[in-house]
Design a protein around this motif. Sequence first.
Motif, mmCIF file in Angstrom:
data_model
loop_
_atom_site.group_PDB
_atom_site.id
_atom_site.type_symbol
_atom_site.label_atom_id
_atom_site.label_comp_id
_atom_site.label_asym_id
_atom_site.label_seq_id
_atom_site.Cartn_x
_atom_site.Cartn_y
_atom_site.Cartn_z
ATOM 1 N N ILE A 1 0.861 -1.190 0.000
ATOM 2 C CA ILE A 1 0.000 0.000 0.000
ATOM 3 C C ILE A 1 0.892 1.233 0.000
ATOM 4 N N ASN A 2 0.773 2.023 -1.062
ATOM 5 C CA ASN A 2 1.593 3.212 -1.289
ATOM 6 C C ASN A 2 0.642 4.389 -1.497
ATOM 7 N N ILE A 3 0.727 5.395 -0.626
ATOM 8 C CA ILE A 3 -0.277 6.469 -0.655
ATOM 9 C C ILE A 3 0.135 7.659 -1.524
ATOM 10 N N GLY A 4 1.034 7.442 -2.469
ATOM 11 C CA GLY A 4 1.597 8.547 -3.248
ATOM 12 C C GLY A 4 0.576 9.453 -3.910
ATOM 13 N N THR A 5 -0.314 8.899 -4.728
ATOM 14 C CA THR A 5 -1.342 9.721 -5.391
ATOM 15 C C THR A 5 -2.687 9.386 -4.767
ATOM 16 N N LEU A 6 -2.867 9.909 -3.587
ATOM 17 C CA LEU A 6 -4.010 9.558 -2.752
ATOM 18 C C LEU A 6 -5.281 10.257 -3.237
ATOM 19 N N ASP A 7 -6.393 9.534 -3.197
ATOM 20 C CA ASP A 7 -7.700 10.165 -3.367
ATOM 21 C C ASP A 7 -8.717 9.434 -2.495
ATOM 22 N N TRP B 1 -9.402 5.627 -3.598
ATOM 23 C CA TRP B 1 -8.253 4.754 -3.357
ATOM 24 C C TRP B 1 -7.981 4.592 -1.857
ATOM 25 N N SER B 2 -8.232 5.642 -1.090
ATOM 26 C CA SER B 2 -7.980 5.533 0.347
ATOM 27 C C SER B 2 -8.881 4.477 0.974
ATOM 28 N N GLU B 3 -10.131 4.410 0.535
ATOM 29 C CA GLU B 3 -11.033 3.384 1.062
ATOM 30 C C GLU B 3 -10.591 1.991 0.622
ATOM 31 N N SER B 4 -10.083 1.881 -0.595
ATOM 32 C CA SER B 4 -9.544 0.603 -1.061
ATOM 33 C C SER B 4 -8.351 0.183 -0.211
ATOM 34 N N MET B 5 -7.522 1.157 0.142
ATOM 35 C CA MET B 5 -6.359 0.865 0.971
ATOM 36 C C MET B 5 -6.765 0.374 2.357
ATOM 37 N N ILE B 6 -7.747 1.024 2.946
ATOM 38 C CA ILE B 6 -8.234 0.607 4.262
ATOM 39 C C ILE B 6 -8.757 -0.821 4.190
ATOM 40 N N ASP C 1 3.854 2.235 2.549
ATOM 41 C CA ASP C 1 4.756 3.299 2.120
ATOM 42 C C ASP C 1 4.035 4.626 2.352
ATOM 43 N N PRO C 2 4.382 5.358 3.415
ATOM 44 C CA PRO C 2 3.646 6.569 3.794
ATOM 45 C C PRO C 2 4.131 7.802 3.036
ATOM 46 N N VAL C 3 3.999 7.777 1.727
ATOM 47 C CA VAL C 3 4.544 8.848 0.880
ATOM 48 C C VAL C 3 3.968 10.202 1.297
ATOM 49 N N GLY C 4 4.837 11.148 1.568
ATOM 50 C CA GLY C 4 4.396 12.496 1.909
ATOM 51 C C GLY C 4 3.753 12.619 3.269
ATOM 52 N N ALA C 5 4.010 11.679 4.170
ATOM 53 C CA ALA C 5 3.451 11.767 5.525
ATOM 54 C C ALA C 5 3.784 13.122 6.131
ATOM 55 N N GLY C 6 2.794 13.741 6.748
ATOM 56 C CA GLY C 6 3.000 15.045 7.363
ATOM 57 C C GLY C 6 2.799 16.219 6.435
ATOM 58 N N ALA C 7 2.638 15.956 5.130
ATOM 59 C CA ALA C 7 2.495 17.056 4.171
ATOM 60 C C ALA C 7 1.098 17.663 4.204
ATOM 61 N N THR C 8 0.062 16.835 4.376
ATOM 62 C CA THR C 8 -1.316 17.322 4.420
ATOM 63 C C THR C 8 -2.100 16.571 5.491
ATOM 64 N N SER C 9 -3.168 17.195 5.948
ATOM 65 C CA SER C 9 -4.006 16.555 6.967
ATOM 66 C C SER C 9 -4.712 15.324 6.400
ATOM 67 N N PHE C 10 -5.034 15.329 5.096
ATOM 68 C CA PHE C 10 -5.687 14.173 4.478
ATOM 69 C C PHE C 10 -4.774 12.957 4.525
ATOM 70 N N ARG C 11 -3.515 13.137 4.172
ATOM 71 C CA ARG C 11 -2.569 12.017 4.228
ATOM 72 C C ARG C 11 -2.436 11.482 5.651
ATOM 73 N N ASP C 12 -2.321 12.378 6.600
ATOM 74 C CA ASP C 12 -2.176 11.946 7.981
ATOM 75 C C ASP C 12 -3.417 11.207 8.467
ATOM 76 N N GLU C 13 -4.579 11.674 8.034
ATOM 77 C CA GLU C 13 -5.819 11.005 8.426
ATOM 78 C C GLU C 13 -5.869 9.574 7.891
ATOM 79 N N VAL C 14 -5.517 9.418 6.628
ATOM 80 C CA VAL C 14 -5.526 8.075 6.024
ATOM 81 C C VAL C 14 -4.496 7.181 6.707
ATOM 82 N N LEU C 15 -3.312 7.714 6.969
ATOM 83 C CA LEU C 15 -2.276 6.930 7.641
ATOM 84 C C LEU C 15 -2.714 6.515 9.042
ATOM 85 N N ASN C 16 -3.392 7.401 9.747
ATOM 86 C CA ASN C 16 -3.886 7.063 11.075
ATOM 87 C C ASN C 16 -4.938 5.956 11.028
#
Length: 265
Positions: free
Chosen positions: A63-69, A72-77, A93-108
Motif C-alpha cells: 500500500i503506497n499512498i503517493g497519489t491519494l484520493d 483509493w484511500s477506502e480501497s487501501m483501508i 509506504d507513507p509517501v508524503g506523511a505530514g504534508a497534508t491533513s488528508f494524508r495523515d488522516e488516512v495513515l492514522n
Amino acid sequence: MEKILWELVQLVRQQSPLVHNITNYGVMNNTANALLAAGASPIMAHAKSEIKEMIAISHSVVINIGTLDEYWSESMIMAADTAHSTGKPWVLDPVGAGATSFRDEVLNRLLPYQPTVIRGNASEIIALAKANITVTKGVDSTAKSNEAIDAARSLAGQYEAIVCISGETDIILDHQQEIFIKNGHPLMTKVTGLGCSATALIGAFIGIAENKVLAVAAAMAVIGIAGELAAEESNGPGSLQVNLTDKLYSITEQEFSSRLKIERL
C-alpha cells in the motif's frame, strides 16, 4: 549474512511471489517492471469489489499512498484490514506523511492494521511517528536516515512492525535488531519512484521469506547494489532507470556479494 540474503534473492526468482499493489499513478509502471525483473509477479488493482479476492491469491500486499484520493484511500483501508485479518504480510509506504491533513488522516486509519513493514524516507518516518520534527518536502526527505532512528523505534514498538528508513544509509529495525545497508548511488535520487520500487520489492521478499527482517534487508540490498551497477554504465537518470531494471534481472551472486555493505547490531 550475505549468503542468506542472496538465497532470498534466488528464492524470489524461483517462487515468483504474487504481490498485490495499491500504489500511485506516477510509479505504477516502474513498480511492476521492478517486480518482474526481480522475479516476482505484480498485480496492480484498486477496485474495492475485488480486493478481498485479490489478496486471497496473493503472497503479500503493498500500500503506497503517493497519489491519494478518496476512493483509493477506502480501497487501501479495505486491503489493510483484509491483509491483517487473514495474516497476509503487507507493506505501508507513507509517501508524503505530514504534508497534508488528508494524508495523515488516512495513515492514522491504516496503522492500526499493523503493517508488517513500514518503509519511508527519514522525514516520512519522523512525521508518521509524530516526533518533534514534522517538516516534510513532499516525497523528498529533509532529514537524514539516522535522524529518524528514534521515530522508527517508536513505530516498531507501537505497531509491532519492521521499519525501514531509506536514505544514503538504509536502516532496517524491529524491537530486537538494527541493520544498516550502505549501498546505492546518488543518481538514484534523480529517478522518480525508486523508493516505491524498493517498497514493492520488500513486498515480494516478505511474501516468501520466514525471517521478515532479513527479507527487507535483502530487498533493500538488491535494489541498492543494482543501482550502483547501473550507475556505472548510465549517462543520466533516464538510462539509469533502464539499466537498473536490467540489473535487477541479471544481477549475479558475485556482484551481490562483492558489493554488499551491511552491518548488523
